[in-house]
Design an enzyme around this catalytic site. Structure first.
Site, short mmCIF file in Angstrom:
data_model
loop_
_atom_site.label_atom_id
_atom_site.label_comp_id
_atom_site.label_asym_id
_atom_site.label_seq_id
_atom_site.Cartn_x
_atom_site.Cartn_y
_atom_site.Cartn_z
N THR A 71 -30.96 -15.08 7.83
CA THR A 71 -30.23 -13.96 7.91
C THR A 71 -28.65 -14.46 7.87
O THR A 71 -27.79 -13.50 8.14
CB THR A 71 -30.27 -13.43 9.46
OG1 THR A 71 -30.14 -14.58 10.43
CG2 THR A 71 -31.93 -12.80 9.51
N TYR A 134 -28.71 -13.08 -0.53
CA TYR A 134 -29.54 -12.55 0.67
C TYR A 134 -30.42 -11.38 0.28
O TYR A 134 -31.55 -11.34 0.45
CB TYR A 134 -28.63 -12.38 1.83
CG TYR A 134 -29.19 -11.37 3.12
CD1 TYR A 134 -30.07 -12.26 3.60
CD2 TYR A 134 -29.03 -10.15 3.25
CE1 TYR A 134 -30.72 -11.72 4.63
CE2 TYR A 134 -29.35 -9.78 4.38
CZ TYR A 134 -30.28 -10.33 5.12
OH TYR A 134 -31.01 -9.65 6.09
#
Length: 308
Positions: A71, A134
């Site tokens: 994350t 990401y």
């Protein structure tokens, strides 16, 4: 491995169980008397295909919820391969093991799969267009799960997550407000603050509906409803603590200058929930007000800060 028999007390397996969402999910399942196997990163490395298969075979869950993820949005820009291994390849390993075992799988994903350049909410069937390493890694995980488990795979996209189980933006603002410190916060990104406890409840409802054959497989968006900016969220948080909201000062995303691009508009439409017999989550202000006492107590213990 034979398919797991379905029952109201069928076991769930949660990966990433020591994280912010995993903690709330395993707690919620246990509170309901649902058997749950909670595996943190030290118990199961989802990038290890053999370990994943062994875990599914040993614990024989009926539902797997993958809360394990890379994350660190900015760090993914300089380590895209590592992010892809966790967010893309890890879910693929889980999905293959779930297919072999006849297990339903819920994969957590993110608003970062969208570019965030439009001014209207993204529907579940909107075309993804991630602009970050990401986002690309999370999209790869989505595609792996839906491709491997077309009838028993569920992708749940969320955004702006906060809770008591780990570092997050709201907890950082609570600590700043408690010290009467000023905060510079971006005011040109719009999204939906989402309480991890509300999301955990929705995951339990979705997984239960999946076991009962009441929820079609595919993509669902799960955020608290309404929309706001990080700046307005910070002011709301300061106000709840009784601090002066004017201590929060607006800045632009460009001025913040982070390595990874942030979606300027990442509001998620939640129209698919009616197909599962469920309504959308409640408004973000209502959720924040209820969450605040819990978050305040957690922030007082000094969890690490984070920023959007």
């Amino acid at each position: 491995m034979n398919a797991v028999p379905l029952s109201p007390n069928a076991r769930w397996l949660v990966t990433g169980a020591t994280g912010l969402l995993g903690h709330d999910l395993t707690t919620g399942l246990a509170r309901r008397g649902i058997p749950v196997t909670a595996l943190g990163g030290s118990s199961l490395d989802i990038t290890d295909a053999a370990a994943v298969r062994a875990a599914i075979s040993r614990h024989r869950p009926a539902v797997v919820v993958n809360c394990a993820a890379w994350t660190a949005v900015d760090a993914a820009e300089s380590h895209p391969g590592r992010a892809m291994r966790v967010n893309g390849e890890g879910p693929a390993h889980l999905a293959r093991a779930c297919r072999e075992g006849g297990v339903r799988m819920l994969q957590l994903s993110t608003d970062y799969v969208f570019a965030g350049l439009v001014g209207r909410p993204y529907r579940e069937d909107a075309q993804p267009g991630p602009r970050t390493a990401y986002g690309r890694s999370k999209l790869a995980g989505e595609q792996a799960v839906l491709g491997t488990l077309p009838e028993t795979g569920y992708v749940v996209r969320t955004a702006w997550l906060y809770g008591a189980g780990g570092p997050n933006f709201v907890s950082t603002m609570i600590r700043l407000a408690a010290r009467q410190d000023a905060a510079q916060v971006v005011n040109d990104q719009r999204g939906q603050p989402t309480w991890s406890a509300d999301l955990a409840d929705r995951l339990v409802a979705l997984g239960t509906a999946a076991l009962n054959g009441a929820a079609p497989a595919g993509i669902y968006h799960a955020t608290n409803t309404g929309e706001t900016t990080w700046y307005a969220l910070a002011r709301e948080t300061f106000g709840l603590l009784g601090a002066d909201p004017d201590l929060v000062r607006p800045i632009t995303t460009r001025a913040l200058a982070r390595p990874a691009a942030r979606p300027g508009f990442s509001v998620l439409d939640q129209c698919r929930w009616q197909e599962a017999g469920l309504g959308p989550l409640r408004d973000w202000r209502s959720a924040l007000a209820e969450a605040f006492p819990v978050l305040h107590r957690a922030a007082a213990h000094g969890a690490p800060p984070t920023a959007p």
